[in-house]
Design an enzyme around this catalytic site. Structure first.
Site, mmCIF file in Angstrom:
data_model
loop_
_atom_site.group_PDB
_atom_site.id
_atom_site.type_symbol
_atom_site.label_atom_id
_atom_site.label_comp_id
_atom_site.label_asym_id
_atom_site.label_seq_id
_atom_site.Cartn_x
_atom_site.Cartn_y
_atom_site.Cartn_z
ATOM 1 N N ASP A 1 -28.177 -0.997 53.052
ATOM 2 C CA ASP A 1 -29.467 -0.715 53.691
ATOM 3 C C ASP A 1 -29.511 0.718 54.210
ATOM 4 O O ASP A 1 -29.137 0.970 55.348
ATOM 5 C CB ASP A 1 -29.663 -1.694 54.844
ATOM 6 C CG ASP A 1 -30.996 -1.552 55.536
ATOM 7 O OD1 ASP A 1 -31.897 -0.915 54.976
ATOM 8 O OD2 ASP A 1 -31.126 -2.067 56.666
ATOM 9 N N GLU B 1 -37.147 5.418 58.441
ATOM 10 C CA GLU B 1 -37.682 4.075 58.179
ATOM 11 C C GLU B 1 -37.217 3.104 59.242
ATOM 12 O O GLU B 1 -37.977 2.255 59.709
ATOM 13 C CB GLU B 1 -37.236 3.602 56.781
ATOM 14 C CG GLU B 1 -37.857 2.273 56.342
ATOM 15 C CD GLU B 1 -37.024 1.050 56.661
ATOM 16 O OE1 GLU B 1 -37.428 -0.060 56.289
ATOM 17 O OE2 GLU B 1 -35.959 1.191 57.305
ATOM 18 N N GLU B 2 -35.949 3.259 59.635
ATOM 19 C CA GLU B 2 -35.376 2.339 60.611
ATOM 20 C C GLU B 2 -35.994 2.513 61.997
ATOM 21 O O GLU B 2 -35.812 1.667 62.865
ATOM 22 C CB GLU B 2 -33.857 2.549 60.694
ATOM 23 C CG GLU B 2 -33.112 2.286 59.388
ATOM 24 C CD GLU B 2 -33.037 0.823 59.013
ATOM 25 O OE1 GLU B 2 -33.658 -0.003 59.720
ATOM 26 O OE2 GLU B 2 -32.363 0.497 58.031
ATOM 27 N N ASP C 1 -35.682 -1.388 48.637
ATOM 28 C CA ASP C 1 -35.006 -1.364 49.925
ATOM 29 C C ASP C 1 -34.049 -2.542 49.999
ATOM 30 O O ASP C 1 -34.476 -3.698 49.978
ATOM 31 C CB ASP C 1 -36.065 -1.455 51.030
ATOM 32 C CG ASP C 1 -35.494 -1.268 52.424
ATOM 33 O OD1 ASP C 1 -34.266 -1.121 52.550
ATOM 34 O OD2 ASP C 1 -36.278 -1.266 53.384
ATOM 35 N N HIS D 1 -27.393 -4.194 59.344
ATOM 36 C CA HIS D 1 -27.507 -3.362 60.541
ATOM 37 C C HIS D 1 -26.217 -3.360 61.356
ATOM 38 O O HIS D 1 -26.253 -3.329 62.591
ATOM 39 C CB HIS D 1 -28.674 -3.813 61.408
ATOM 40 C CG HIS D 1 -29.994 -3.303 60.922
ATOM 41 N ND1 HIS D 1 -31.172 -3.501 61.606
ATOM 42 C CD2 HIS D 1 -30.336 -2.595 59.817
ATOM 43 C CE1 HIS D 1 -32.163 -2.932 60.937
ATOM 44 N NE2 HIS D 1 -31.670 -2.378 59.844
#
Length: 517
Positions: A291, A325-326, A354, A454
């Site tokens: 990611d 983006e995060e 993604d 994450h």
């Protein structure tokens, strides 16, 4: 008949013979005006699928990993790790012959410095809490306070109304709030207004809860997310008596600058621009190799193979590697916001990639026609055709797939917002794989598609090479096809709902821009 008359007669005769041939040729062209584009599209797509390999794209992942290792363990927007990643992508594309540019913008950088929680009493245990983006911070060392649960309203929601917080009950306490009904920002704001010292929001579905309050100005009190199981256990503990928690959530927040990387072919009709994108930034917790190094690497390798083909494309092909983006789709939002009306009309489609290599993957195609009737509605006109084209490609290879909802939680969101047809693929994030999906795709039921989502463990070992290869083929086929021919966007679609776990979408893509419930 004199010489002049004979010459005139000869010209007329020749014209009479030639005319049927001209008319015949014109008629043939009118009967199939797309023959050449379709033929060239099929040829280029086949070539790119053959030559764009996961093995070559993996080398880019190795580079992203090396960059993260040398830059504090991550590639987050506004950090040296992202700057180096963007420079690497830029240099590769420039050497390949693309028109390449940086698009710079400022944003609110966030970096979690502490996220700890534990039950102090009655039965001590550690809680796996996730700090929400733009949260307020506790003092160093945290706070210790009693826990109070927000009751569930008649409509099944909690914390969405000031009246949900009984007067005086939450003063100096930590509010326990179930997800659902309104944004995380609203929940913690209501808790803060009631005097709460902090808020914990727990999930209403399986998987971890990683979210954002939407903006730095929205944060009122320290706020974190818990899993459904942990939240339910705390609620059960409270039903049996008082519960005391220790909580430390601290987050650095400051204005920084970062860059999108935009590359496009020098040739091709700009009025028919086809666009593909992926976000290049990671979270600060880890290197972000799945990611979203995975989508970025697949897109980069496809772009390099297109350049190596020396193909004179009919349509302009534009690639984007988004930043921040995060932090809430900031890079793609900035790009779309700065498009003119003409720019928007020229972009005929946008495909987003993604997380395309989740270790316990599913193969999910964005549901452009809403045939799964799950969550958000259909995408803009043309999105159904993009979904169909990807499904057709996977079907020809005998590769199983499912739909996934346009949740708005990745970079297709801003494009959909201005009416640009959108689509793409996704292999799942923190959502839990079902038994039916395990039977269809392989892997293990009952655990997340990406258990390192994450997290620090999202490294090279976290990549499923099979899923990576399949999705790179999808990218390569799309680039080869649409570089020459976008006529499929005008062909009607017969919507057929996916069977099995249709529309589950592999669980939500829980990037930090999740603000709604």
């Amino acid at each position: 008949m004199n010489a002049t008359q004979r010459r005139a007669a000869a010209i007329l005769a020749a014209a009479a013979l030639a005319t049927p041939l001209v008319l015949s040729g014109t008629a043939t062209a009118k009967q199939d005006p797309n023959a050449a584009p379709a033929r060239d599209a099929a040829k280029l797509a086949k070539k790119l699928v053959r030559e764009t390999t996961g093995q070559d794209a993996f080398k880019h992942l190795q580079k992203f990993q090396a960059i993260a290792d040398s830059a504090g363990g991550h590639r987050a927007a506004g950090s040296l790790g992202h700057d180096a990643s963007a420079a690497y992508v830029y240099t590769q594309l420039k050497k390949a012959g693309y028109n390449v540019s940086y698009q710079r913008f400022d944003f609110e950088y966030t970096e979690t410095q502490a996220e700890k929680a534990s039950v102090v009493s009655p039965a001590p245990r550690t809680l796996d809490i996730k700090a929400m983006t733009y949260t307020k911070s506790t003092p160093v060392g945290g706070i210790t306070a009693g826990l109070v649960a927000v009751p569930v309203d008649a409509d099944g929601t909690t914390g969405c109304e000031p009246g949900d917080f009984a007067s005086g009950t939450f003063t100096g306490k930590i509010a326990l709030i179930k997800r659902g009904g309104c944004t995380f920002a609203v929940k913690q704001e209501n808790a803060a207004a009631a005097g709460a010292a902090a808020a914990i929001i727990y999930n209403n579905t399986d998987g971890a809860l990683s979210g954002t309050l939407g903006a730095a100005t929205a944060g009122k009190i320290p706020t974190g997310g818990l899993t459904q199981a942990e939240g339910n256990q705390l609620a059960a503990d409270l039903a049996n008596g008082p519960v005391s928690l220790s909580l430390e959530i601290r987050q650095l927040q400051q204005i920084r600058s970062t860059n999108n990387v935009i590359a496009e072919t020098k040739g091709g009709n700009a009025a028919n621009t086809v666009m593909l994108g992926s976000h290049l930034d990671s979270v600060t917790a880890g290197p972000g190799i799945n990611d979203n190094g995975s989508g970025s690497a697949g897109l980069l390798q496809t772009a390099l193979e297109l350049a190596a083909s020396k193909e004179k494309v009919r349509n302009k092909v534009r690639f984007a590697w988004w930043s921040a983006e995060e932090n809430g789709l900031l890079g793609s939002e900035h790009y779309v916001k700065n498009l003119t009306a003409l720019d928007k009309s020229e972009i005929k489609l946008y495909l987003n990639f993604d997380m395309i290599a989740s270790p316990n993957y599913g193969l999910f195609v964005y549901d452009g026609d809403d045939s799964d009737a799950t969550g958000a509605g259909a995408g803009p006109a043309g999105s159904a055709q993009l979904e169909r084209d990807i499904n057709d490609f996977l079907d020809k290879g005998g590769i199983p797939h499912e739909g996934t909802d346009f949740t708005g939680r990745s970079d297709y969101g801003p494009f959909i917002g201005v009416g640009i047809p959108s689509g793409g693929t996704f292999t799942g994030a923190e959502g839990i794989k079902t038994a039916g999906q395990a039977a269809k795709f392989g892997g293990q039921a009952g655990i997340a598609y990406d258990v390192n989502y994450h997290a620090k463990g999202d490294d090279l070992k976290n990549v499923n090479r099979k899923a990576f290869d399949i999705n790179i083929d999808v990218i390569a086929n799309a680039v080869g096809t649409y570089a020459h021919d976008i006529s499929s966007l005008r062909k009607p679609v017969v919507s057929v709902p996916t069977t099995g776990d249709a529309g589950s979408g592999g669980g939500l893509h829980g990037d930090h821009h999740e603000v709604t419930e």
